[in-house]
Design a protein around this motif. Structure first.
Motif, PDB file in Angstrom:
ATOM      1  N   ARG B  96     -17.970  -9.530  -7.556  1.00  0.00           N
ATOM      2  CA  ARG B  96     -17.016  -9.090  -8.485  1.00  0.00           C
ATOM      3  C   ARG B  96     -16.543  -7.592  -8.133  1.00  0.00           C
ATOM      4  O   ARG B  96     -15.240  -7.435  -8.552  1.00  0.00           O
ATOM      5  CB  ARG B  96     -17.638  -8.945 -10.043  1.00  0.00           C
ATOM      6  CG  ARG B  96     -18.340 -10.249 -10.393  1.00  0.00           C
ATOM      7  CD  ARG B  96     -17.011 -11.203 -10.859  1.00  0.00           C
ATOM      8  NE  ARG B  96     -17.552 -12.065 -11.948  1.00  0.00           N
ATOM      9  CZ  ARG B  96     -16.666 -12.688 -12.824  1.00  0.00           C
ATOM     10  NH1 ARG B  96     -15.428 -12.325 -12.919  1.00  0.00           N
ATOM     11  NH2 ARG B  96     -17.259 -13.316 -13.757  1.00  0.00           N
ATOM     12  N   GLY B 167      -1.771 -14.945 -13.556  1.00  0.00           N
ATOM     13  CA  GLY B 167      -3.194 -14.780 -13.492  1.00  0.00           C
ATOM     14  C   GLY B 167      -3.723 -15.319 -12.089  1.00  0.00           C
ATOM     15  O   GLY B 167      -3.077 -15.928 -11.159  1.00  0.00           O
ATOM     16  N   THR B 281      -9.558  -9.996 -18.408  1.00  0.00           N
ATOM     17  CA  THR B 281      -9.466 -11.109 -19.134  1.00  0.00           C
ATOM     18  C   THR B 281      -7.865 -11.576 -19.375  1.00  0.00           C
ATOM     19  O   THR B 281      -7.843 -12.972 -19.156  1.00  0.00           O
ATOM     20  CB  THR B 281      -9.947 -10.813 -20.693  1.00  0.00           C
ATOM     21  OG1 THR B 281     -11.129 -10.243 -20.496  1.00  0.00           O
ATOM     22  CG2 THR B 281      -9.985 -12.280 -21.522  1.00  0.00           C
ATOM     23  N   THR B 282      -6.943 -10.841 -19.573  1.00  0.00           N
ATOM     24  CA  THR B 282      -5.756 -11.131 -19.831  1.00  0.00           C
ATOM     25  C   THR B 282      -5.081 -11.938 -18.683  1.00  0.00           C
ATOM     26  O   THR B 282      -4.513 -12.980 -18.523  1.00  0.00           O
ATOM     27  CB  THR B 282      -4.860 -10.130 -20.386  1.00  0.00           C
ATOM     28  OG1 THR B 282      -5.453  -9.228 -21.272  1.00  0.00           O
ATOM     29  CG2 THR B 282      -3.283 -10.511 -20.441  1.00  0.00           C
ATOM     30  N   PHE B 283      -5.601 -11.374 -17.498  1.00  0.00           N
ATOM     31  CA  PHE B 283      -4.976 -11.993 -16.196  1.00  0.00           C
ATOM     32  C   PHE B 283      -5.827 -12.818 -15.461  1.00  0.00           C
ATOM     33  O   PHE B 283      -5.597 -12.999 -14.313  1.00  0.00           O
ATOM     34  CB  PHE B 283      -4.382 -10.929 -15.294  1.00  0.00           C
ATOM     35  CG  PHE B 283      -3.259 -10.041 -15.736  1.00  0.00           C
ATOM     36  CD1 PHE B 283      -3.249  -8.908 -16.668  1.00  0.00           C
ATOM     37  CD2 PHE B 283      -2.115 -10.798 -15.536  1.00  0.00           C
ATOM     38  CE1 PHE B 283      -2.013  -8.446 -17.043  1.00  0.00           C
ATOM     39  CE2 PHE B 283      -0.735 -10.217 -16.132  1.00  0.00           C
ATOM     40  CZ  PHE B 283      -0.766  -8.928 -16.844  1.00  0.00           C
ATOM     41  N   SER B 284      -7.105 -13.125 -15.832  1.00  0.00           N
ATOM     42  CA  SER B 284      -8.173 -13.936 -15.337  1.00  0.00           C
ATOM     43  C   SER B 284      -8.575 -13.312 -14.052  1.00  0.00           C
ATOM     44  O   SER B 284      -8.540 -13.988 -13.243  1.00  0.00           O
ATOM     45  CB  SER B 284      -7.652 -15.257 -15.132  1.00  0.00           C
ATOM     46  OG  SER B 284      -7.337 -15.847 -16.426  1.00  0.00           O
ATOM     47  N   TRP B 285      -8.584 -11.950 -14.066  1.00  0.00           N
ATOM     48  CA  TRP B 285      -9.049 -11.334 -13.026  1.00  0.00           C
ATOM     49  C   TRP B 285     -10.547 -11.041 -12.742  1.00  0.00           C
ATOM     50  O   TRP B 285     -11.137 -10.527 -13.590  1.00  0.00           O
ATOM     51  CB  TRP B 285      -8.208 -10.018 -12.921  1.00  0.00           C
ATOM     52  CG  TRP B 285      -8.400  -9.086 -11.703  1.00  0.00           C
ATOM     53  CD1 TRP B 285      -9.330  -8.197 -11.089  1.00  0.00           C
ATOM     54  CD2 TRP B 285      -7.258  -9.360 -10.721  1.00  0.00           C
ATOM     55  NE1 TRP B 285      -8.823  -7.868  -9.815  1.00  0.00           N
ATOM     56  CE2 TRP B 285      -7.698  -8.479  -9.575  1.00  0.00           C
ATOM     57  CE3 TRP B 285      -6.268  -9.983 -10.468  1.00  0.00           C
ATOM     58  CZ2 TRP B 285      -7.023  -8.419  -8.243  1.00  0.00           C
ATOM     59  CZ3 TRP B 285      -5.454  -9.966  -9.369  1.00  0.00           C
ATOM     60  CH2 TRP B 285      -5.898  -9.024  -8.524  1.00  0.00           C
ATOM     61  N   PRO B 286     -11.199 -11.857 -11.682  1.00  0.00           N
ATOM     62  CA  PRO B 286     -12.462 -11.914 -11.732  1.00  0.00           C
ATOM     63  C   PRO B 286     -13.394 -10.625 -11.477  1.00  0.00           C
ATOM     64  O   PRO B 286     -14.066 -10.557 -10.212  1.00  0.00           O
ATOM     65  CB  PRO B 286     -12.875 -13.036 -10.815  1.00  0.00           C
ATOM     66  CG  PRO B 286     -11.855 -13.117  -9.914  1.00  0.00           C
ATOM     67  CD  PRO B 286     -10.586 -12.502 -10.636  1.00  0.00           C
ATOM     68  N   SER B 290     -14.825  -8.230 -16.972  1.00  0.00           N
ATOM     69  CA  SER B 290     -15.241  -9.579 -17.314  1.00  0.00           C
ATOM     70  C   SER B 290     -16.555 -10.206 -17.147  1.00  0.00           C
ATOM     71  O   SER B 290     -17.316 -11.011 -18.051  1.00  0.00           O
ATOM     72  CB  SER B 290     -14.073 -10.846 -17.102  1.00  0.00           C
ATOM     73  OG  SER B 290     -13.921 -10.640 -15.400  1.00  0.00           O
TER      74      SER B 290
END
Lengths: 499, 335
Positions: B96, B167, B281-286, B290
Motif C-alpha cells: 500500500r 479513479g 477513498t474518493t479516487f479509489s487510490w489503494p 484507506s
C-alpha cells in the motif's frame, strides 16, 4: 475490387483491435483465495470462476448438478456419501484432480480450521480414498443438506503442489475452472484469463479485468465514463434508479438470497413478553422501507426462508396497527404508559442505508402511539460484541446463506447454539428436534412439512421479525451480454461477452 | 552543541517517543469495545469457533503478556499477521505504501510550487491583487472539504470533459509489472511509456485535489512569514544597496523565513505519508489511509498497530530530517 479491399482492411482492423476483454468494477474486496479460508462474498465469487467443486448449480437456477463428481451414492441412511469423479479434470499445471486431491483438500480445511471450516468439520466424520476416482465421506449424522454445502467454495479441491498442508495460501490460486488468475494486485485489480486446461466449455470472453473501487460514487462514474463495462456490487439504490434512465446502460435485477430482519433478545425485558414481540411484528412497515429507502429495489419478507427457496411460507402477518395496539394493551402498555425501547443498527456494514431503515422503523412503530423508540448505533465490531453479550434487545441484522438450503435459513437462527450466536437467545427444543428430523430426510417433499412447522412456530414465538429480502443489481454497458443475477448469487464471468 | 551531537540526541530521543506511542495504541485498542475475531466471524460462525480463533491469535492472554510478546516480535521485525487476511502486516503495508508515496509526492509538489511561489509573490505585492487573490484562494481551499473538491473534479474533468479517469492508479487495459510499487518508477525501469503516460494521467486528479488543499496551508504561511521578513532592516539594507527585488525576495527574505515553513512542510509531508484517507477513498487510490480505515472497521489489531508503528517511524524520520536541515540552514537552532 477496391471496395472489397477496403472491407477486408476494416474487418481485419476490427478483429485486431476488437476488445477481447471485459472490465468489471466493484467496491467489494478479496480477502483470501484459499478455499480453506475464503468466507466473504467476493473471494468466493472469484473462486467460483477459477475453480470447480464436486457439484455446481445449473446456470440461472438453484438446482445442483454434477461437476467434478459425475455421480454419487448416498448410503447408511444419509450418513455416507460416495462420489464417482470424472477422470479428465486437471489443475492448470496438469495435476489430475482425483480422490487423493479431494481427501487432501477436505482434511486440510478441517485441520487449518479457517473461517468456513465449521461447514465441514461440524458434519464430516472422516474422508477416504476408495480408489483413484472414488471419494468417500462419512458424516457424523445424516445431513441431507450436505450436497448443498459441497456447492460452496469450502469444498473445492486444491492443488497439493501449490496449497501447503499446514498453512493458508495467500497467493494466486491454481485454477481448475474456466478462468485462471493471470495477475492480482490486491485492492487494485485482478485479471482472469481463459484456462486452457479446463475440461468444460470455454469462456465467452478470454480476459476479465476486475477493478476495485473505494466508493459507490466512483464506481458509478467509472461506468458512466466508460472506464468499466460492468458495475457489480455495490451501487447505491438511487444510483441504480438514475442509471436506469440512461440509454447506453442496462440495469439488471435478480433475486438475492440475502435476508434482512430484526433480532429480538427474548431474554431481555420487555422483549421477554411474547405479546410485545408480536405487537412489533404487526407494527413494522415493510412497504415503506422498500419504497422510501430502497426505491423499490427489495422485496418484503414474511419468513426467514426467503421467497424462491423451496418450503418458503409467508407466516408473518401484514401490518396491522390496531392489532399491535391491542397486544400492547394486553401487555400493559398504552398512550399514558408507552413502551419505550432501543432500536440498534450498524452504520456501514450493510451499506449506507441502515440509518434510513432505522428511522423508518422508528416512525412505523411510533405510529401506534404506544411505542417510543430510541435509535442507537454501533460500529460493526462493537455491534457484534454487544449482541453476543445480550446487550441489545432489538436490532437489525442480515444473513447471506453459506449453502442454498432451507436448513441454512433456520438452523443458525432457531437452534439454541445458533440463536446464541445471533443474539436472540431463543431456545425451543421442539423446534430443534423438527430441524434435526428434517436433516435426516433426503428429497424436498419429505422435508417441506418440517420446515413449514418450523416457520409457523417462528411466527408464533417471534424471536426474529423478517423484513425484506435483497434484490441483486448490476449495471452494464448495453453492449455487454450474458449478465445473469442468479438466485445462488454466483456471478459467472465466463458467460459474459460483448456484442 | 555540534551538529553531530545534535543529530545523535534527536535519534536517541526518538526511541522513547515511539515506545510511548506504540504502548498507547496497543492498550487503547484493547480497551475500546469491539473484538477483532467477532468482527470478522460474528453473526456467522458458532461461538466455539470464535473462542477457538481468539485462542489461536493469543487474544485470550492477559493484555500485559500480549504487549510483551508483541514488543518481542517487533524487535525482530515481525509485525504479526493481519487477523482479517492472515497475511504478514509488513507485506500489506509495503503493498500500500508506494501508492501513498506517489500520491503524496505528486500532491506535495503541487502544494509547494503554489505555496512557495504564489506566497512569495503575494508577500512582495502585499495588499495588491496578487496578495488578495492568494489569501482568498488559501481560505477557499482550506474551507472546502477535500472529498467534495475531489468529487467535483471527478465530475467535471472525468465525467463531463472526459479528460482524466475518475479513479484508480492505472487503466484496465494497461499492463505494468510492479517492481517497486511506484508505478512511475516501474514504468521508467521497464521502458513502458504507455504505462508511464497512463499512470501520470491517473495521478492528475487525486494529486491536484490533494495539492490544492495542502497548498492553502503553505501559501498562508509563506506569505505571512515573508511579509515579516520583508519588513526587517536587513532587507531594507539589501534594497538600499541596489540588489534586485526578486533576489531580495528569494535569496534573502524567503530563505530567512524558511525555517518554520520547512518544519511545517516536513510535518505535513509526514501526515500525508500516513495516507490521505478522504482523497484515497474518493479516487479509489489503494494507499495506507484507506487501508487503515478498513482495518479499524474490523478491529484488525496487528494491522492497526503495525500501521501506526510504521507511521510513527515515518514521522520520526522526517522530523529528524527537518531538524537537521533547519540546523544546517540556521545554526542557532541547535543551541
Amino acid at each position: 475490387m477496391r471496395k472489397f479491399l477496403v472491407f477486408l482492411i476494416v474487418a481485419l482492423a476490427l478483429m485486431v483491435f476488437a476488445k477481447d476483454f471485459i472490465v468489471v468494477g466493484t467496491t467489494d474486496k478479496i480477502r483470501s483465495l484459499d478455499p480453506a479460508r475464503c468466507y466473504d462474498y467476493f473471494s468466493s465469487n472469484i473462486l467460483q470462476n477459477v475453480m470447480v467443486g464436486l457439484v455446481d448449480y445449473k446456470i440461472g437456477t438453484s438446482i445442483l448438478k454434477p461437476m467434478l463428481a459425475e455421480s454419487w451414492d448416498v448410503l447408511d441412511g444419509g450418513k455416507t456419501y460416495v462420489f464417482h469423479l470424472r477422470k479428465d479434470a486437471v489443475f492448470e499445471d496438469g495435476t489430475p484432480i482425483d480422490a487423493h486431491v479431494f481427501k487432501y483438500s477436505f482434511d486440510r480445511v478441517i485441520k487449518l480450521n479457517g473461517d468456513p471450516a465449521f461447514l465441514l468439520s461440524d458434519v464430516v466424520e472422516k474422508t477416504e480414498v476408495v480408489d483413484d476416482y472414488t471419494f468417500k465421506v462419512t458424516l457424523k449424522y445424516p445431513f441431507s443438506a450436505f450436497i448443498s454445502v459441497l456447492g460452496y467454495t469450502v469444498a473445492y479441491p486444491v492443488n497439493p503442489k501449490v496449497y501447503p498442508e499446514n498453512e493458508f495460501y495467500e497467493d494466486v490460486p491454481s485454477a481448475s475452472g474456466p478462468y485462471r488468475v493471470k495477475e492480482w494486485i490486491r485492492d487494485v485489480r485482478i485479471v482472469l484469463e481463459e484456462n486452457p486446461k479446463f475440461f468444460g466449455e470455454k469462456p465467452k470472453t478470454k480476459v476479465i479485468i476486475i477493478n476495485f473501487y473505494e466508493s459507490a460514487a466512483t464506481l458509478r462514474l467509472a461506468l458512466e465514463t466508460g472506464e468499466i463495462d460492468v458495475a457489480y456490487r455495490h451501487l447505491d439504490p438511487r444510483d441504480i434508479i438514475d442509471l436506469k434512465g440512461r440509454e447506453d446502460i442496462v440495469v439488471y435485477e435478480g433475486a438475492s438470497p440475502q435476508i434482512r430482519y430484526l433480532v429480538i433478545n427474548v431474554t431481555q425485558k420487555p422483549f421477554d413478553d411474547k405479546r410485545v414481540r408480536k405487537a412489533i411484528a404487526y407494527a413494522v412497515d415493510r412497504k415503506r422501507i422498500i419504497e422510501d429507502v430502497f426505491v423499490g429495489l427489495a422485496k418484503p419478507l414474511y419468513s426467514l426462508i426467503p421467497e424462491g427457496m423451496w418450503s418458503h411460507k409467508n407466516v408473518f402477518p401484514e401490518r396491522d396497527l390496531e392489532k399491535a395496539k391491542e397486544l400492547l394493551k394486553e401487555a400493559g402498555y398504552d398512550e399514558k404508559h408507552p413502551l419505550t425501547i432501543d432500536l440498534w443498527y450498524t452504520p456501514t456494514h450493510y451499506g449506507t442505508t441502515e440509518a434510513d431503515v432505522a428511522q423508518v422503523l422508528k416512525e412505523s412503530l411510533e405510529e401506534t402511539g404506544v411505542i417510543k423508540v430510541n435509535i442507537k448505533y454501533a460500529e460493526w465490531s462493537t455491534y457484534i460484541d454487544y449482541f453476543l453479550e445480550g446487550a441489545m434487545g432489538l436490532f437489525l441484522l442480515g444473513w447471506y446463506p453459506d449453502y442454498l438450503d432451507p436448513d441454512d435459513y433456520v438452523w443458525p437462527f432457531l437452534s439454541e447454539s445458533g440463536a446464541k450466536s445471533l443474539g436472540s437467545f431463543y431456545s425451543n427444543k421442539f423446534v430443534e428436534e423438527l430441524m434435526i428430523k428434517a436433516r435426516g430426510f433426503t428429497g424436498e417433499s419429505a422435508r417441506i412439512p418440517f420446515y413449514e412447522k418450523v416457520q409457523n412456530i417462528l411466527a408464533e414465538d417471534v424471536p426474529y421479525i423478517p423484513l425484506w429480502q435483497g434484490v441483486a443489481t448490476c449495471a452494464a454497458k448495453k453492449s455487454v451480454k450474458g449478465i445473469l443475477l442468479e438466485p445462488t448469487q454466483i456471478f459467472r464471468y465466463y458467460i459474459l461477452y460483448e456484442e | 552543541m555540534s551538529l553531530k551531537a545534535y543529530i545523535i540526541t534527536r535519534i536517541i530521543l526518538a526511541i522513547p517517543m515511539m515506545l510511548i506511542l506504540l504502548s498507547l495504541i496497543f492498550f487503547i485498542l484493547r480497551i475500546i469495545p469491539g473484538d477483532p475475531v467477532k468482527a470478522i466471524l460474528g453473526g456467522k460462525a458458532p461461538i466455539e469457533v470464535i473462542e477457538r480463533k481468539r485462542h489461536e491469535l493469543g487474544l485470550d492472554k492477559p493484555i500485559p503478556i500480549q504487549f510483551v510478546e508483541y514488543l518481542g516480535k517487533l524487535m525482530k521485525g515481525d509485525m504479526g499477521k493481519s487477523t482479517l487476511t492472515g497475511r504478514p502486516v509488513w507485506d500489506e503495508l509495503m503493498e500500500r505504501f508506494p501508492a501513498t508515496v506517489e500520491l503524496t509526492l505528486f500532491g506535495f509538489s503541487i502544494a509547494v510550487l503554489i505555496g512557495v511561489f504564489w506566497g512569495a509573490e503575494a508577500a512582495r505585492k502585499k495588499d495588491k491583487t496578487m496578495d488578495v487573490s492568494a489569501r482568498v484562494f488559501a481560505m477557499l481551499m482550506y474551507a472546502i472539504p477535500i472529498f467534495w473538491l475531489g468529487l467535483m473534479f471527478q465530475f467535471l474533468f472525468g465525467m463531463i470533459l472526459r479528460w482524466f479517469p475518475v479513479g484508480g492508479r492505472i487503466s484496465a487495459a494497461v499492463s505494468l509489472k510492479p517492481i517497486t510499487g511506484l508505478y512511475i518508477l516501474d514504468s521508467l525501469i521497464q521502458g513502458n511509456w504507455a504505462a508511464l503516460k497512463d499512470v501520470l494521467w491517473h495521478l492528475v486528479l487525486p494529486g491536484t485535489t490533494l495539492g490544492l488543499v495542502i497548498s492553502s496551508i503553505f501559501l498562508r504561511m509563506v506569505r505571512n512569514n515573508t511579509v515579516l521578513m520583508l519588513s526587517q532592516d536587513f532587507v531594507k539594507a539589501a534594497k538600499a544597496r541596489g540588489i534586485k527585488e526578486k533576489v531580495v525576495l528569494y535569496r534573502h527574505a524567503l530563505k530567512n523565513a524558511f525555517v518554520p515553513i520547512l518544519t511545517m512542510m516536513g510535518l505535513q509531508l509526514a501526515l500525508l505519508l500516513a495516507g490521505a484517507v478522504l482523497t484515497e477513498t474518493t479516487f479509489s487510490w489503494p494507499g495506507l489511509g484507506s487501508y487503515l480505515i478498513m482495518k479499524i472497521r474490523y478491529r484488525d489489531f496487528p494491522a492497526i498497530q503495525g500501521t501506526v508503528v510504521f507511521f510513527a517511524f515515518i514521522v520520526v524520520i522526517i522530523s529528524i530530517l527537518v531538524d537537521i536541515i533547519n540546523a544546517l540552514v540556521d545554526p542557532r537552532v541547535r543551541y
